[in-house]
Structure formats: structure tokens, C-alpha cells
Motif scaffolding. Sequence first.
Motif, PDB file in Angstrom:
ATOM      1  N   THR A  40      20.310   3.361   4.873  1.00  0.00           N
ATOM      2  CA  THR A  40      21.438   2.479   4.617  1.00  0.00           C
ATOM      3  C   THR A  40      22.546   3.310   3.973  1.00  0.00           C
ATOM      4  N   ASP A  41      23.662   2.669   3.633  1.00  0.00           N
ATOM      5  CA  ASP A  41      24.754   3.385   2.963  1.00  0.00           C
ATOM      6  C   ASP A  41      24.343   3.887   1.587  1.00  0.00           C
ATOM      7  N   GLU A  42      23.437   3.169   0.934  1.00  0.00           N
ATOM      8  CA  GLU A  42      23.060   3.477  -0.440  1.00  0.00           C
ATOM      9  C   GLU A  42      21.807   4.347  -0.577  1.00  0.00           C
ATOM     10  N   ALA A  43      20.866   4.217   0.372  1.00  0.00           N
ATOM     11  CA  ALA A  43      19.576   4.882   0.185  1.00  0.00           C
ATOM     12  C   ALA A  43      18.887   5.147   1.522  1.00  0.00           C
ATOM     13  N   VAL A  44      17.844   5.963   1.434  1.00  0.00           N
ATOM     14  CA  VAL A  44      16.927   6.180   2.547  1.00  0.00           C
ATOM     15  C   VAL A  44      15.624   5.502   2.143  1.00  0.00           C
ATOM     16  N   HIS A  45      15.079   4.687   3.041  1.00  0.00           N
ATOM     17  CA  HIS A  45      13.825   3.983   2.769  1.00  0.00           C
ATOM     18  C   HIS A  45      12.746   4.603   3.643  1.00  0.00           C
ATOM     19  N   LEU A  46      11.681   5.053   2.992  1.00  0.00           N
ATOM     20  CA  LEU A  46      10.574   5.702   3.688  1.00  0.00           C
ATOM     21  C   LEU A  46       9.323   4.853   3.519  1.00  0.00           C
ATOM     22  N   LYS A  47       8.692   4.555   4.642  1.00  0.00           N
ATOM     23  CA  LYS A  47       7.436   3.803   4.642  1.00  0.00           C
ATOM     24  C   LYS A  47       6.385   4.724   5.240  1.00  0.00           C
ATOM     25  N   LEU A  48       5.261   4.882   4.545  1.00  0.00           N
ATOM     26  CA  LEU A  48       4.209   5.784   4.993  1.00  0.00           C
ATOM     27  C   LEU A  48       2.881   5.053   4.994  1.00  0.00           C
ATOM     28  N   GLU A  49       2.115   5.251   6.041  1.00  0.00           N
ATOM     29  CA  GLU A  49       0.828   4.586   6.205  1.00  0.00           C
ATOM     30  C   GLU A  49      -0.284   5.464   5.627  1.00  0.00           C
ATOM     31  N   LEU A  50      -0.952   4.976   4.583  1.00  0.00           N
ATOM     32  CA  LEU A  50      -2.042   5.718   3.947  1.00  0.00           C
ATOM     33  C   LEU A  50      -3.261   4.821   3.757  1.00  0.00           C
ATOM     34  N   PRO A  51      -3.829   4.255   4.810  1.00  0.00           N
ATOM     35  CA  PRO A  51      -4.953   3.336   4.640  1.00  0.00           C
ATOM     36  C   PRO A  51      -6.176   4.026   4.059  1.00  0.00           C
ATOM     37  N   GLY A  52      -6.842   3.322   3.176  1.00  0.00           N
ATOM     38  CA  GLY A  52      -8.067   3.854   2.584  1.00  0.00           C
ATOM     39  C   GLY A  52      -7.865   4.864   1.479  1.00  0.00           C
ATOM     40  N   VAL A  53      -6.621   5.079   1.063  1.00  0.00           N
ATOM     41  CA  VAL A  53      -6.322   6.045   0.013  1.00  0.00           C
ATOM     42  C   VAL A  53      -5.938   5.287  -1.252  1.00  0.00           C
ATOM     43  N   GLU A  54      -6.543   5.653  -2.366  1.00  0.00           N
ATOM     44  CA  GLU A  54      -6.203   5.028  -3.642  1.00  0.00           C
ATOM     45  C   GLU A  54      -4.927   5.667  -4.199  1.00  0.00           C
ATOM     46  N   ALA A  55      -4.157   4.878  -4.942  1.00  0.00           N
ATOM     47  CA  ALA A  55      -2.882   5.350  -5.490  1.00  0.00           C
ATOM     48  C   ALA A  55      -3.060   6.607  -6.329  1.00  0.00           C
ATOM     49  N   LYS A  56      -4.155   6.711  -7.059  1.00  0.00           N
ATOM     50  CA  LYS A  56      -4.384   7.884  -7.920  1.00  0.00           C
ATOM     51  C   LYS A  56      -4.594   9.167  -7.113  1.00  0.00           C
ATOM     52  N   ASP A  57      -4.879   9.029  -5.814  1.00  0.00           N
ATOM     53  CA  ASP A  57      -5.117  10.191  -4.961  1.00  0.00           C
ATOM     54  C   ASP A  57      -3.899  10.573  -4.116  1.00  0.00           C
ATOM     55  N   VAL A  58      -2.720  10.028  -4.490  1.00  0.00           N
ATOM     56  CA  VAL A  58      -1.480  10.322  -3.772  1.00  0.00           C
ATOM     57  C   VAL A  58      -0.553  11.120  -4.687  1.00  0.00           C
ATOM     58  N   ASN A  59      -0.019  12.233  -4.184  1.00  0.00           N
ATOM     59  CA  ASN A  59       0.925  13.065  -4.923  1.00  0.00           C
ATOM     60  C   ASN A  59       2.231  13.115  -4.129  1.00  0.00           C
ATOM     61  N   ILE A  60       3.337  12.725  -4.764  1.00  0.00           N
ATOM     62  CA  ILE A  60       4.633  12.671  -4.092  1.00  0.00           C
ATOM     63  C   ILE A  60       5.585  13.632  -4.790  1.00  0.00           C
ATOM     64  N   GLU A  61       6.228  14.499  -4.004  1.00  0.00           N
ATOM     65  CA  GLU A  61       7.244  15.402  -4.527  1.00  0.00           C
ATOM     66  C   GLU A  61       8.525  15.180  -3.725  1.00  0.00           C
TER      67      GLU A  61
END
Length: 142
Positions: A40-61
Motif C-alpha cells: 500500500t502507500d503506507e506499508a508492505v504487508h507480508l503473509k507467510l505460511e508456517l503450519p506446524g511451527v510454534e511462535a517460539k521457533d520463528v526468527n524474523i530479521e
Amino acid sequence: MLARYYPWQEMNAMTRQLDSLFEEFQAPAFRTPAAELHETDEAVHLKLELPGVEAKDVNIEVTENAVKIVAERKTETKTEDNGKTRSEFYYGKFQRVIPLRARIQNTAVTAEYKDGILNLTLPKSEAEKNKVVKVNLGEVSA
């Protein structure tokens, strides 16, 4: 002319062919998660499919021009039937680096993780927001 028929030899050959066919279609241990980008004009929206993965096992940089997601789906093995387990689930570590066309304010990124779907809102930098300027034309004289 009579020829000897060896049914077990044909069965063994067919079994080998089926085994090699199944090996070709087996899923790799490393799988790249599917992504969807919406800008959009204000932001980029990213949707990622990570089925079966717990939030604690995700690292985002997030840098100004890319997002790197590293995640790990851990094995939960249940042994049944004389100690043998058959599984078609993907386990292990995987990652995805997604380059962005717009510069991002990487200190203002927000994330939501629900039902195996990661949603990132990546606000554009002020310079990026002002990159496109609309020019109004006055009356055109002939």
C-alpha cells in the motif's frame, strides 16, 4: 519354443520400480514457506505460511530492504506398531529471504502469528512514502 516364466523376478523388478518412483516424489527435508506480499502507500504487508511451527521457533530479521524468516518445525514422534513410525510431515529448519522493492522502517515492524500464518506489517520509510508526487496541471493554454 517354450520359455520359463519366473513370476518372482517380475515382482521384484516391479517393486524396485515402485520404490524408485516413490523416492522421486518424497518431499525434501528443506521446504521454503509460501509467501504473499501486498503493498500500500503506507506499508508492505507480508503473509507467510508456517503450519506446524510454534511462535517460539520463528526468527524474523528485517533490514531496510529485505525480510529473513528462519523457522524450525520440531519432530513429535509417536512410535507405534512394533517401534515403526511412518510420517509424511516436513520436519527441520527452513528459511526464506524476501527482498523488498520499497525501503522499510525496520524499527517499526509489527507481527502477528495465528494458526500457522505469520502476518508482518512493514511500514515504509518517510522518504519512500514521498517518492511519488502527484502533479496537477492547470489550465492548458493554446
